[in-house]
Design a protein around this motif. Structure first.
Motif, PDB file in Angstrom:
ATOM      1  N   GLU A  40      31.848  40.987  42.115  1.00  0.00           N
ATOM      2  CA  GLU A  40      31.610  41.441  43.369  1.00  0.00           C
ATOM      3  C   GLU A  40      32.680  42.718  43.263  1.00  0.00           C
ATOM      4  N   CYS A  41      32.043  43.927  43.601  1.00  0.00           N
ATOM      5  CA  CYS A  41      32.716  45.252  43.551  1.00  0.00           C
ATOM      6  C   CYS A  41      33.604  45.192  45.037  1.00  0.00           C
ATOM      7  N   ILE A  42      34.797  45.483  45.102  1.00  0.00           N
ATOM      8  CA  ILE A  42      35.736  45.298  46.069  1.00  0.00           C
ATOM      9  C   ILE A  42      36.871  46.373  45.820  1.00  0.00           C
ATOM     10  N   CYS A  58      32.978  48.014  52.870  1.00  0.00           N
ATOM     11  CA  CYS A  58      32.189  49.125  52.694  1.00  0.00           C
ATOM     12  C   CYS A  58      33.014  50.316  52.119  1.00  0.00           C
ATOM     13  N   GLU A  67      26.342  48.978  42.262  1.00  0.00           N
ATOM     14  CA  GLU A  67      26.779  48.930  43.586  1.00  0.00           C
ATOM     15  C   GLU A  67      27.510  50.447  44.278  1.00  0.00           C
ATOM     16  N   LYS A 106      30.984  50.815  46.109  1.00  0.00           N
ATOM     17  CA  LYS A 106      31.208  50.621  47.524  1.00  0.00           C
ATOM     18  C   LYS A 106      31.623  48.897  47.608  1.00  0.00           C
ATOM     19  N   CYS A 107      32.848  48.829  48.274  1.00  0.00           N
ATOM     20  CA  CYS A 107      33.416  47.623  48.507  1.00  0.00           C
ATOM     21  C   CYS A 107      32.221  46.534  49.235  1.00  0.00           C
ATOM     22  N   ALA A 108      31.895  45.316  48.808  1.00  0.00           N
ATOM     23  CA  ALA A 108      31.114  44.475  49.129  1.00  0.00           C
ATOM     24  C   ALA A 108      31.717  43.950  50.594  1.00  0.00           C
ATOM     25  N   ARG A 109      32.924  43.865  50.751  1.00  0.00           N
ATOM     26  CA  ARG A 109      33.394  43.342  51.988  1.00  0.00           C
ATOM     27  C   ARG A 109      33.642  44.393  53.219  1.00  0.00           C
ATOM     28  N   LYS A 116      28.452  47.142  36.892  1.00  0.00           N
ATOM     29  CA  LYS A 116      28.407  46.692  38.261  1.00  0.00           C
ATOM     30  C   LYS A 116      28.918  47.456  39.245  1.00  0.00           C
TER      31      LYS A 116
END
Length: 90
Positions: free
Chosen positions: A61-63, A31, A23, A26-29, A19
């Protein structure tokens, strides 16, 4: 399997790594640089063995650490991001 056993399992480590690579870390929230993979539907002892929850890529979710702490430690209603993307108290 318990939640602790799940997070220590090789299948989780492989899915987590996949995952993050998918992605580009990169943080999904915000960046920023993602360090964690967050379950959108929180893992519990009742659903940890349900692969549609624990390993489903759509539930992951990557975060970054800051966003993850905000989400998981109950401070999401106390803080917000300013125009520079910095975390500040509301």
């Amino acid at each position: 399997m318990t939640i602790r056993e799940f997070y220590n399992s090789s299948i989780w480590q492989k899915q987590r790594k996949y995952k993050m690579q998918q992605e580009n870390y990169k943080c999904a929230r915000c960046c920023g640089l993602a360090e964690d993979v967050h379950h959108k539907i929180t893992l519990t002892e009742q659903n940890v063995n349900d692969l549609n929850v624990s390993l489903d890529l759509d539930n992951l979710e990557c975060i970054c650490r800051r966003c993850h702490n905000k989400e998981t430690h109950g401070i999401k209603d106390k803080y917000r991001y300013d125009e520079n993307g910095d975390l500040i108290e509301k």
